[in-house]
Design a protein around this motif. Sequence first.
Motif, PDB file in Angstrom:
ATOM      1  N   VAL A  63       0.842  -1.198   0.000  1.00 44.50           N
ATOM      2  CA  VAL A  63       0.000   0.000   0.000  1.00 44.50           C
ATOM      3  C   VAL A  63       0.875   1.244   0.000  1.00 44.50           C
ATOM      4  CG1 VAL A  63      -1.747   1.315   1.272  1.00 44.50           C
ATOM      5  CG2 VAL A  63      -1.919  -1.169   1.150  1.00 44.50           C
ATOM      6  N   LEU A  64       1.906   1.250   0.840  1.00 46.21           N
ATOM      7  CA  LEU A  64       2.847   2.381   0.891  1.00 46.21           C
ATOM      8  C   LEU A  64       3.518   2.608  -0.456  1.00 46.21           C
ATOM      9  CD1 LEU A  64       4.777   2.177   4.295  1.00 46.21           C
ATOM     10  CD2 LEU A  64       3.896   4.263   3.252  1.00 46.21           C
ATOM     11  N   SER A  65       4.008   1.530  -1.047  1.00 47.04           N
ATOM     12  CA  SER A  65       4.716   1.643  -2.319  1.00 47.04           C
ATOM     13  C   SER A  65       3.797   2.200  -3.398  1.00 47.04           C
ATOM     14  CB  SER A  65       5.262   0.283  -2.740  1.00 47.04           C
ATOM     15  OG  SER A  65       5.926   0.372  -3.982  1.00 47.04           O
ATOM     16  N   SER A  66       2.576   1.696  -3.446  1.00 49.26           N
ATOM     17  CA  SER A  66       1.627   2.178  -4.445  1.00 49.26           C
ATOM     18  C   SER A  66       1.304   3.647  -4.218  1.00 49.26           C
ATOM     19  CB  SER A  66       0.341   1.341  -4.386  1.00 49.26           C
ATOM     20  OG  SER A  66      -0.611   1.823  -5.296  1.00 49.26           O
ATOM     21  N   TYR A  67       1.093   4.024  -2.962  1.00 52.74           N
ATOM     22  CA  TYR A  67       0.779   5.418  -2.639  1.00 52.74           C
ATOM     23  C   TYR A  67       1.915   6.337  -3.082  1.00 52.74           C
ATOM     24  CZ  TYR A  67      -0.543   9.541   0.087  1.00 52.74           C
ATOM     25  OH  TYR A  67      -0.892  10.813   0.469  1.00 52.74           O
ATOM     26  N   ILE A  68       3.134   6.009  -2.669  1.00 50.04           N
ATOM     27  CA  ILE A  68       4.278   6.883  -2.946  1.00 50.04           C
ATOM     28  C   ILE A  68       4.559   6.974  -4.433  1.00 50.04           C
ATOM     29  CG2 ILE A  68       6.772   7.144  -2.609  1.00 50.04           C
ATOM     30  CD1 ILE A  68       6.348   5.823   0.163  1.00 50.04           C
ATOM     31  N   ASN A  69       4.553   5.832  -5.124  1.00 45.74           N
ATOM     32  CA  ASN A  69       4.892   5.851  -6.547  1.00 45.74           C
ATOM     33  C   ASN A  69       3.806   6.519  -7.384  1.00 45.74           C
ATOM     34  OD1 ASN A  69       7.509   4.248  -7.378  1.00 45.74           O
ATOM     35  ND2 ASN A  69       6.668   3.250  -5.559  1.00 45.74           N
ATOM     36  N   THR A  70       2.550   6.350  -6.989  1.00 45.31           N
ATOM     37  CA  THR A  70       1.481   7.058  -7.694  1.00 45.31           C
ATOM     38  C   THR A  70       1.641   8.559  -7.506  1.00 45.31           C
ATOM     39  OG1 THR A  70      -0.019   5.190  -7.352  1.00 45.31           O
ATOM     40  CG2 THR A  70      -1.009   7.308  -7.932  1.00 45.31           C
ATOM     41  N   GLY A 216      -3.599   1.803  -2.194  1.00 44.96           N
ATOM     42  CA  GLY A 216      -2.566   2.838  -2.130  1.00 44.96           C
ATOM     43  C   GLY A 216      -2.768   3.894  -3.192  1.00 44.96           C
ATOM     44  N   ALA A 217      -3.088   3.449  -4.410  1.00 42.46           N
ATOM     45  CA  ALA A 217      -3.329   4.397  -5.508  1.00 42.46           C
ATOM     46  C   ALA A 217      -4.558   5.248  -5.231  1.00 42.46           C
ATOM     47  CB  ALA A 217      -3.502   3.631  -6.817  1.00 42.46           C
ATOM     48  N   LEU A 218      -5.608   4.627  -4.685  1.00 40.77           N
ATOM     49  CA  LEU A 218      -6.839   5.358  -4.376  1.00 40.77           C
ATOM     50  C   LEU A 218      -6.571   6.521  -3.428  1.00 40.77           C
ATOM     51  CD1 LEU A 218      -9.939   5.709  -4.330  1.00 40.77           C
ATOM     52  CD2 LEU A 218      -9.987   3.994  -2.488  1.00 40.77           C
ATOM     53  N   PHE A 219      -5.849   6.246  -2.347  1.00 35.33           N
ATOM     54  CA  PHE A 219      -5.554   7.304  -1.377  1.00 35.33           C
ATOM     55  C   PHE A 219      -4.575   8.325  -1.948  1.00 35.33           C
ATOM     56  CE2 PHE A 219      -7.507   4.396   1.634  1.00 35.33           C
ATOM     57  CZ  PHE A 219      -8.180   5.277   2.474  1.00 35.33           C
ATOM     58  N   ALA A 220      -3.700   7.901  -2.853  1.00 33.50           N
ATOM     59  CA  ALA A 220      -2.796   8.858  -3.500  1.00 33.50           C
ATOM     60  C   ALA A 220      -3.577   9.820  -4.385  1.00 33.50           C
ATOM     61  CB  ALA A 220      -1.744   8.116  -4.327  1.00 33.50           C
ATOM     62  N   PHE A 230     -11.715  14.320   0.387  1.00 33.20           N
ATOM     63  CA  PHE A 230     -10.453  14.794   0.962  1.00 33.20           C
ATOM     64  C   PHE A 230     -10.698  15.720   2.155  1.00 33.20           C
ATOM     65  CE2 PHE A 230      -7.073  17.974   1.261  1.00 33.20           C
ATOM     66  CZ  PHE A 230      -5.944  17.171   1.350  1.00 33.20           C
ATOM     67  N   ASN A 231     -11.564  16.712   1.978  1.00 35.49           N
ATOM     68  CA  ASN A 231     -11.801  17.679   3.054  1.00 35.49           C
ATOM     69  C   ASN A 231     -12.419  17.018   4.277  1.00 35.49           C
ATOM     70  OD1 ASN A 231     -10.799  19.909   1.626  1.00 35.49           O
ATOM     71  ND2 ASN A 231     -12.753  20.199   0.564  1.00 35.49           N
ATOM     72  N   GLU A 232     -13.312  16.058   4.048  1.00 35.55           N
ATOM     73  CA  GLU A 232     -13.919  15.354   5.182  1.00 35.55           C
ATOM     74  C   GLU A 232     -12.879  14.548   5.942  1.00 35.55           C
ATOM     75  OE1 GLU A 232     -17.030  16.398   2.317  1.00 35.55           O
ATOM     76  OE2 GLU A 232     -15.084  15.426   2.125  1.00 35.55           O
ATOM     77  N   LEU A 233     -11.959  13.924   5.218  1.00 36.88           N
ATOM     78  CA  LEU A 233     -10.937  13.098   5.862  1.00 36.88           C
ATOM     79  C   LEU A 233      -9.933  13.940   6.647  1.00 36.88           C
ATOM     80  CD1 LEU A 233     -10.182  10.436   3.092  1.00 36.88           C
ATOM     81  CD2 LEU A 233     -11.262  10.034   5.309  1.00 36.88           C
ATOM     82  N   ILE A 234      -9.458  15.034   6.059  1.00 36.77           N
ATOM     83  CA  ILE A 234      -8.439  15.812   6.774  1.00 36.77           C
ATOM     84  C   ILE A 234      -9.003  16.473   8.016  1.00 36.77           C
ATOM     85  CG2 ILE A 234      -7.113  16.250   4.673  1.00 36.77           C
ATOM     86  CD1 ILE A 234      -8.121  19.146   4.786  1.00 36.77           C
ATOM     87  N   ILE A 285      -1.822   5.997   6.166  1.00 35.12           N
ATOM     88  CA  ILE A 285      -0.886   6.797   5.378  1.00 35.12           C
ATOM     89  C   ILE A 285      -1.459   8.194   5.154  1.00 35.12           C
ATOM     90  CG2 ILE A 285       0.277   7.015   3.144  1.00 35.12           C
ATOM     91  CD1 ILE A 285       0.156   3.895   3.003  1.00 35.12           C
ATOM     92  N   PHE A 286      -2.720   8.239   4.742  1.00 34.56           N
ATOM     93  CA  PHE A 286      -3.371   9.533   4.528  1.00 34.56           C
ATOM     94  C   PHE A 286      -3.419  10.335   5.826  1.00 34.56           C
ATOM     95  CE2 PHE A 286      -6.935  12.405   4.567  1.00 34.56           C
ATOM     96  CZ  PHE A 286      -6.915  12.992   3.311  1.00 34.56           C
ATOM     97  N   GLU A 287      -3.805   9.691   6.894  1.00 27.02           N
ATOM     98  CA  GLU A 287      -3.941  10.375   8.188  1.00 27.02           C
ATOM     99  C   GLU A 287      -2.619  10.962   8.657  1.00 27.02           C
ATOM    100  OE1 GLU A 287      -3.143  10.503  12.365  1.00 27.02           O
ATOM    101  OE2 GLU A 287      -2.776   8.635  11.288  1.00 27.02           O
ATOM    102  N   GLN A 288      -1.549  10.205   8.510  1.00 28.73           N
ATOM    103  CA  GLN A 288      -0.245  10.701   8.942  1.00 28.73           C
ATOM    104  C   GLN A 288       0.232  11.864   8.082  1.00 28.73           C
ATOM    105  OE1 GLN A 288       2.107   9.502  11.653  1.00 28.73           O
ATOM    106  NE2 GLN A 288      -0.012   9.183  12.274  1.00 28.73           N
ATOM    107  N   ASN A 289      -0.174  11.885   6.823  1.00 25.24           N
ATOM    108  CA  ASN A 289       0.269  12.941   5.919  1.00 25.24           C
ATOM    109  C   ASN A 289      -0.587  14.204   5.987  1.00 25.24           C
ATOM    110  OD1 ASN A 289       2.346  11.370   4.923  1.00 25.24           O
ATOM    111  ND2 ASN A 289       1.195  10.642   3.152  1.00 25.24           N
ATOM    112  N   PHE A 290      -1.888  14.047   6.185  1.00 22.14           N
ATOM    113  CA  PHE A 290      -2.779  15.183   5.960  1.00 22.14           C
ATOM    114  C   PHE A 290      -3.735  15.525   7.096  1.00 22.14           C
ATOM    115  CE2 PHE A 290      -1.705  13.627   1.690  1.00 22.14           C
ATOM    116  CZ  PHE A 290      -1.264  14.801   1.109  1.00 22.14           C
ATOM    117  N   CYS A 291      -4.114  14.579   7.917  1.00 17.24           N
ATOM    118  CA  CYS A 291      -5.156  14.861   8.914  1.00 17.24           C
ATOM    119  C   CYS A 291      -4.689  15.924   9.915  1.00 17.24           C
ATOM    120  CB  CYS A 291      -5.567  13.594   9.643  1.00 17.24           C
ATOM    121  SG  CYS A 291      -6.679  12.544   8.669  1.00 17.24           S
ATOM    122  N   ILE A 292      -5.568  16.858  10.193  1.00 14.95           N
ATOM    123  CA  ILE A 292      -5.235  17.992  11.062  1.00 14.95           C
ATOM    124  C   ILE A 292      -5.250  17.593  12.531  1.00 14.95           C
ATOM    125  CG2 ILE A 292      -5.990  20.314  11.768  1.00 14.95           C
ATOM    126  CD1 ILE A 292      -7.229  20.592   8.964  1.00 14.95           C
TER     127      ILE A 292
END
Length: 377
Positions: A63-70, A216-220, A230-234, A285-292
């Motif tokens: 999942v990490l690899s797909s997220y980062i590479n996407t 991973g691609a979906l969250f990327a 996106f706004n709801e998640l962050i 991954i999304f939460e660590q990167n973007f969630c407020i």
Amino acid sequence: MNLQTPKTYFDNLDALRFISFFFIFFGHSLDTYSLTVKASSWYIFFYNYTVIAGKTGFSFAFVLSSYINTWVILEEWKLGGRFNPLKYYIRRALRIWPLYFLVLFMGFVIFPALKDLLHEPYYENANPLYFIFFWGNFYLIQHGFTYLPVISVLWSVSVEEQFYIAWPFLLIVFRNRVKWLIGLLFLVFIITVLVRFGHTNLFFHTLFLLADIATGALFAFISFYKRTGFNELINLKRSGITFIYMLFIICLVFYHPIFDNHFLPAIINIIIEKLTFALFLGFFIFEQNFCIHSFYKFGRIKWLGFLGSISYGLFCFHEIGILIGNRALSILALDNAVFGLLIIKPLVALIIIIPMAYISWVYFEMRFLRLKKYFYS
């Protein structure tokens, strides 16, 4: 031409890389041939979770690899105005190939020589061509594990390379139909489970692992384009984020009652389990990167980030450390000691592989990584 605009750097992903590795390490470190140890209630309790940990760790890595590479491909498209697949392949090769082929050389050449020097039997008969051409996961599906775990564990690198080869072209073809691409990947995953259910080693099949890659691609895509919730998640509240983490822990602790239940057919349980964990891991991954309102950003733990930065080396070397840990138990006459297997063996392995991975990173891998800057559009 060098990339002039600074690329995005996610502060917390190195820590997540190490967590992914540690799950894999735990999943591999407690294997033993000792019948005495296997009969121990302590061993049975911990070993019950090693398979779960290993599967979760590999899923997290994909999942990490797909997220980062996407994200990297989308960002290069945006910043450079175009995307060059060849340069992308070269960058990936500079990152993956040097250490990968070094470990393959150790497994197929150095270890047999050492065994011969020590007058110990060595039975490796795996075909190295499978691993040289990144088809190692299908070797495991067809023939089972290699004699040397150092080689077997590299199956996941084969999956990564297959993903790297296909992904740029899929993104180009589906550039304006992202939802169709993600949906297609999930559909192929489900069909693969339906067709290959009951076959041995389904876990290693690339098409089965599309669940992780698609997630991973979906969250990327959600992260990069700031669409589809996106706004709801962050803006998720801390209590909501904590609840999701707790659900994940509950799924780990009560894995068998939840995913090995008799209420649903086994084939449905496999699909639900795979998608559930992939979505959890993609959210983290999304939460660590973007969630407020995150309750904690793991990147604040400096030693965790440091170990994450060398996690590829830790992964490639960890079976070597485990073999040395087994040797240490034998020398200390602790082969049949539960304490030795649960505590001493993993500690010895970590003490061995952390310096190995650091030396590899500084004096070997970085020599190739410095060249990546010349291969951006």
